[in-house]
Design a protein around this motif. Sequence first.
Motif, PDB file in Angstrom:
ATOM      1  N   ASN A 191      -9.578  -9.844   9.918  1.00 54.79           N
ATOM      2  CA  ASN A 191      -9.402  -8.549  10.574  1.00 54.79           C
ATOM      3  C   ASN A 191      -7.981  -8.406  11.129  1.00 54.79           C
ATOM      4  OD1 ASN A 191     -10.273  -5.999  11.611  1.00 54.79           O
ATOM      5  ND2 ASN A 191     -10.450  -6.950  13.623  1.00 54.79           N
ATOM      6  N   ALA A 192      -7.470  -9.462  11.737  1.00 55.23           N
ATOM      7  CA  ALA A 192      -6.106  -9.416  12.286  1.00 55.23           C
ATOM      8  C   ALA A 192      -5.085  -9.231  11.165  1.00 55.23           C
ATOM      9  CB  ALA A 192      -5.821 -10.689  13.066  1.00 55.23           C
ATOM     10  N   ASN A 193      -5.265  -9.927  10.065  1.00 50.98           N
ATOM     11  CA  ASN A 193      -4.339  -9.800   8.933  1.00 50.98           C
ATOM     12  C   ASN A 193      -4.367  -8.399   8.339  1.00 50.98           C
ATOM     13  OD1 ASN A 193      -3.262 -12.384   9.032  1.00 50.98           O
ATOM     14  ND2 ASN A 193      -4.908 -13.234   7.768  1.00 50.98           N
TER      15      ASN A 193
ATOM     16  N   ASP B 191       2.392  -2.867   8.614  1.00 49.34           N
ATOM     17  CA  ASP B 191       3.518  -2.982   7.685  1.00 49.34           C
ATOM     18  C   ASP B 191       3.589  -1.787   6.748  1.00 49.34           C
ATOM     19  OD1 ASP B 191       4.250  -5.389   8.819  1.00 49.34           O
ATOM     20  OD2 ASP B 191       3.303  -6.614   7.253  1.00 49.34           O
ATOM     21  N   GLU B 192       2.416  -1.326   6.288  1.00 50.68           N
ATOM     22  CA  GLU B 192       2.386  -0.162   5.399  1.00 50.68           C
ATOM     23  C   GLU B 192       2.894   1.079   6.116  1.00 50.68           C
ATOM     24  OE1 GLU B 192      -1.670  -0.003   4.122  1.00 50.68           O
ATOM     25  OE2 GLU B 192      -1.476  -1.810   2.898  1.00 50.68           O
ATOM     26  N   TRP B 193       2.486   1.278   7.363  1.00 50.06           N
ATOM     27  CA  TRP B 193       2.960   2.428   8.133  1.00 50.06           C
ATOM     28  C   TRP B 193       4.452   2.336   8.383  1.00 50.06           C
ATOM     29  CZ3 TRP B 193       0.884   6.928   8.537  1.00 50.06           C
ATOM     30  CH2 TRP B 193      -0.490   7.069   8.417  1.00 50.06           C
ATOM     31  N   LYS B 194       4.936   1.124   8.631  1.00 49.65           N
ATOM     32  CA  LYS B 194       6.372   0.946   8.851  1.00 49.65           C
ATOM     33  C   LYS B 194       7.143   1.320   7.592  1.00 49.65           C
ATOM     34  CE  LYS B 194       9.891  -2.386  10.152  1.00 49.65           C
ATOM     35  NZ  LYS B 194      10.180  -3.769  10.533  1.00 49.65           N
ATOM     36  N   GLN B 195       6.665   0.890   6.432  1.00 49.21           N
ATOM     37  CA  GLN B 195       7.340   1.226   5.174  1.00 49.21           C
ATOM     38  C   GLN B 195       7.330   2.731   4.930  1.00 49.21           C
ATOM     39  OE1 GLN B 195       9.232  -0.750   3.327  1.00 49.21           O
ATOM     40  NE2 GLN B 195       8.798  -2.269   4.901  1.00 49.21           N
ATOM     41  N   ARG B 196       6.214   3.378   5.246  1.00 49.51           N
ATOM     42  CA  ARG B 196       6.137   4.834   5.089  1.00 49.51           C
ATOM     43  C   ARG B 196       7.113   5.531   6.026  1.00 49.51           C
ATOM     44  NH1 ARG B 196      -0.082   6.632   4.912  1.00 49.51           N
ATOM     45  NH2 ARG B 196       0.894   8.608   4.379  1.00 49.51           N
ATOM     46  N   ALA B 197       7.234   5.053   7.252  1.00 47.19           N
ATOM     47  CA  ALA B 197       8.163   5.648   8.214  1.00 47.19           C
ATOM     48  C   ALA B 197       9.607   5.460   7.750  1.00 47.19           C
ATOM     49  CB  ALA B 197       7.964   5.034   9.601  1.00 47.19           C
ATOM     50  N   LEU B 198       9.930   4.274   7.243  1.00 46.58           N
ATOM     51  CA  LEU B 198      11.281   4.025   6.747  1.00 46.58           C
ATOM     52  C   LEU B 198      11.601   4.918   5.549  1.00 46.58           C
ATOM     53  CD1 LEU B 198      11.423   0.130   7.046  1.00 46.58           C
ATOM     54  CD2 LEU B 198      12.638   1.818   8.452  1.00 46.58           C
ATOM     55  N   ALA B 199      10.626   5.106   4.662  1.00 46.01           N
ATOM     56  CA  ALA B 199      10.829   5.983   3.503  1.00 46.01           C
ATOM     57  C   ALA B 199      11.032   7.429   3.949  1.00 46.01           C
ATOM     58  CB  ALA B 199       9.644   5.878   2.546  1.00 46.01           C
TER      59      ALA B 199
ATOM     60  N   TRP C 240      -2.278  -6.234  10.557  1.00 43.18           N
ATOM     61  CA  TRP C 240      -0.851  -6.441  10.347  1.00 43.18           C
ATOM     62  C   TRP C 240      -0.392  -5.745   9.070  1.00 43.18           C
ATOM     63  CZ3 TRP C 240       2.610  -7.706  13.673  1.00 43.18           C
ATOM     64  CH2 TRP C 240       2.280  -8.504  14.777  1.00 43.18           C
ATOM     65  N   ARG C 241      -1.201  -5.856   8.005  1.00 42.26           N
ATOM     66  CA  ARG C 241      -0.819  -5.216   6.733  1.00 42.26           C
ATOM     67  C   ARG C 241      -0.770  -3.705   6.894  1.00 42.26           C
ATOM     68  NH1 ARG C 241      -4.094  -9.346   4.633  1.00 42.26           N
ATOM     69  NH2 ARG C 241      -5.863  -7.935   4.414  1.00 42.26           N
ATOM     70  N   ARG C 242      -1.736  -3.132   7.617  1.00 47.69           N
ATOM     71  CA  ARG C 242      -1.713  -1.678   7.859  1.00 47.69           C
ATOM     72  C   ARG C 242      -0.461  -1.289   8.627  1.00 47.69           C
ATOM     73  NH1 ARG C 242      -7.257  -2.302   8.790  1.00 47.69           N
ATOM     74  NH2 ARG C 242      -6.894  -2.395  11.030  1.00 47.69           N
TER      75      ARG C 242
END
Length: 88
Positions: free
Chosen positions: A22-24, A31-39, A27-29
């Motif tokens: 669950n914790a992992n 990371d995905e949101w961070k990548q979307r924000a950077l894009a 973290w992956r979610r």
Amino acid sequence: MTPKRYTASTITDDALDALYDNANRGWRRGDEWKQRALAAEAALARLTAWCDQLDATARRVTRDPAAEHPVAANVRHQMAKHEENTSK
């Protein structure tokens, strides 16, 4: 119903594995949101640069150093932060 709570001495391997899984996933979610924000930030930077190019062309064509291309002005207006409607 409250889920069963474990202590360090009573947690099972399966429950611990589920906790780490669950914790992992969290973290992956993140990371995905961070990548979307950077894009999204990169896309806004490209759009802003394009607006600057339009303005430069408008200034060159009109020979007016303060000229602003109407499309660029509209895009900037649409990108400006607006107050969100709330029901406070």
